[in-house]
Write an enzyme that holds these catalytic residues in place. Sequence first.
Site, PDB file in Angstrom:
ATOM      1  N   GLN A 149       0.836  -1.204   0.000  1.00 20.28           N
ATOM      2  CA  GLN A 149       0.000   0.000   0.000  1.00 20.28           C
ATOM      3  C   GLN A 149       0.876   1.261   0.000  1.00 20.28           C
ATOM      4  OE1 GLN A 149      -3.293  -0.294  -0.294  1.00 20.28           O
ATOM      5  NE2 GLN A 149      -3.662   1.904  -0.382  1.00 20.28           N
ATOM      6  N   ALA A 170      -5.553   4.894  -0.248  1.00 19.15           N
ATOM      7  CA  ALA A 170      -5.426   5.048   1.200  1.00 19.15           C
ATOM      8  C   ALA A 170      -3.959   5.086   1.589  1.00 19.15           C
ATOM      9  CB  ALA A 170      -6.114   3.895   1.910  1.00 19.15           C
ATOM     10  N   SER A 175      -5.791   1.346   4.994  1.00 19.97           N
ATOM     11  CA  SER A 175      -6.552   0.732   3.908  1.00 19.97           C
ATOM     12  C   SER A 175      -7.311  -0.494   4.395  1.00 19.97           C
ATOM     13  CB  SER A 175      -5.614   0.311   2.779  1.00 19.97           C
ATOM     14  OG  SER A 175      -6.313  -0.471   1.830  1.00 19.97           O
ATOM     15  N   ASP A 184     -11.780  -5.983  -4.378  1.00 25.50           N
ATOM     16  CA  ASP A 184     -12.249  -5.215  -5.525  1.00 25.50           C
ATOM     17  C   ASP A 184     -12.664  -6.195  -6.606  1.00 25.50           C
ATOM     18  OD1 ASP A 184     -11.571  -2.829  -4.249  1.00 25.50           O
ATOM     19  OD2 ASP A 184      -9.580  -2.749  -5.171  1.00 25.50           O
ATOM     20  N   GLU A 231     -17.320   3.832  -4.823  1.00 28.26           N
ATOM     21  CA  GLU A 231     -16.564   2.715  -5.407  1.00 28.26           C
ATOM     22  C   GLU A 231     -17.473   1.479  -5.453  1.00 28.26           C
ATOM     23  OE1 GLU A 231     -12.821   1.884  -3.559  1.00 28.26           O
ATOM     24  OE2 GLU A 231     -11.981   3.859  -4.001  1.00 28.26           O
ATOM     25  N   TRP A 233     -17.174  -1.140  -6.864  1.00 23.03           N
ATOM     26  CA  TRP A 233     -16.411  -2.388  -6.992  1.00 23.03           C
ATOM     27  C   TRP A 233     -15.763  -2.836  -5.690  1.00 23.03           C
ATOM     28  CZ3 TRP A 233     -14.779   2.423  -8.660  1.00 23.03           C
ATOM     29  CH2 TRP A 233     -13.652   2.932  -8.013  1.00 23.03           C
ATOM     30  N   HIS A 234     -15.685  -1.941  -4.709  1.00 23.21           N
ATOM     31  CA  HIS A 234     -14.956  -2.255  -3.472  1.00 23.21           C
ATOM     32  C   HIS A 234     -15.928  -2.853  -2.458  1.00 23.21           C
ATOM     33  CE1 HIS A 234     -11.846  -1.459  -0.234  1.00 23.21           C
ATOM     34  NE2 HIS A 234     -12.953  -1.560   0.481  1.00 23.21           N
TER      35      HIS A 234
HETATM   36 ZN   LIG Z   1     -10.707  -1.522  -2.936  1.00 24.17          ZN
END
Ligand SMILES: [Zn+2]
Length: 269
Positions: A149, A170, A175, A184, A231, A233-234
């Site tokens: 990350q 993040a 994160s 995701d 988001e 997709w998250h």
């Molecule tokens: Zn994500």
Amino acid sequence: MRSPGRPLLALALLLLVVGAAVAAAVLLRPPSFAGALTGTPSGAPPTTPSPAAAAATAAPAGPPTPAPAPPAFDRTQRSLDSPDSTWVVVNKLRPLDPVGYAPADLVDVGGGHLLRAEAALAVADLQAEAAAAGHGIAVQSAYRSYEYQEGLFADAVGRFGAEGAEQRSARPGHSEHQTGLAVDVGGGGCDIERCFGDTPEGRWVAANAHRSGFLVRYAAGSEQITGYQYEPWHLRYVGPELATEMHETGVATLEEFFGLPPAPEYALG
Ligand SMILES: [Zn+2]
């Protein structure tokens, strides 16, 4: 050798015993005898235990018999702070503790992507449910370590500047992907882009992911609470119980559900 008086003596004894038994039955009969005959309660509590009481008597060490009405959802049953809790809330004001946390039970969900064991089973369940409905859902990203990350965030700063990076990525230690509970997903020709929410796959995910224990963590219109743009997709694994409760009560974010402060920005720049 038998004497003629023996049968008479036996008869007398028999009569005595029978008489005593009849007298005992009359004297000892319960006061609700008449009621019992007609099935009408006479005020005394029933002597036959209910099925629940019988089960409790038969298995005193077992779990308590569930109440007929479901109890109110218990929001305190799991930790929001422990990084190992499936309810851990991570945002810009709530870094992982410790910031370098790494889950101990990561498993491969395909393509080299890792998730914690419980979330891995759940994403397989989600994909199977989606496939049964005619939708292909692919895992695009899952667990990301602190170090990974760190690199992603530095790359985002280089591409979008510090402010732009904050909205897209993040900081390490902040994160959800570092928990091993976030994934995701992509499908319908749109991967890790906002257009995923408009695909049949994205709409199916938004409507059904809770049944597998996931929520769309960064909901549309919640940027000032979550600190992130929409988001679709998250997905964040929290377990079917919490995900379904949030879905059915229409609460979009973990912060709102648990009464935590909004986290639009980091506390320290
Ligand atoms: Zn994500």
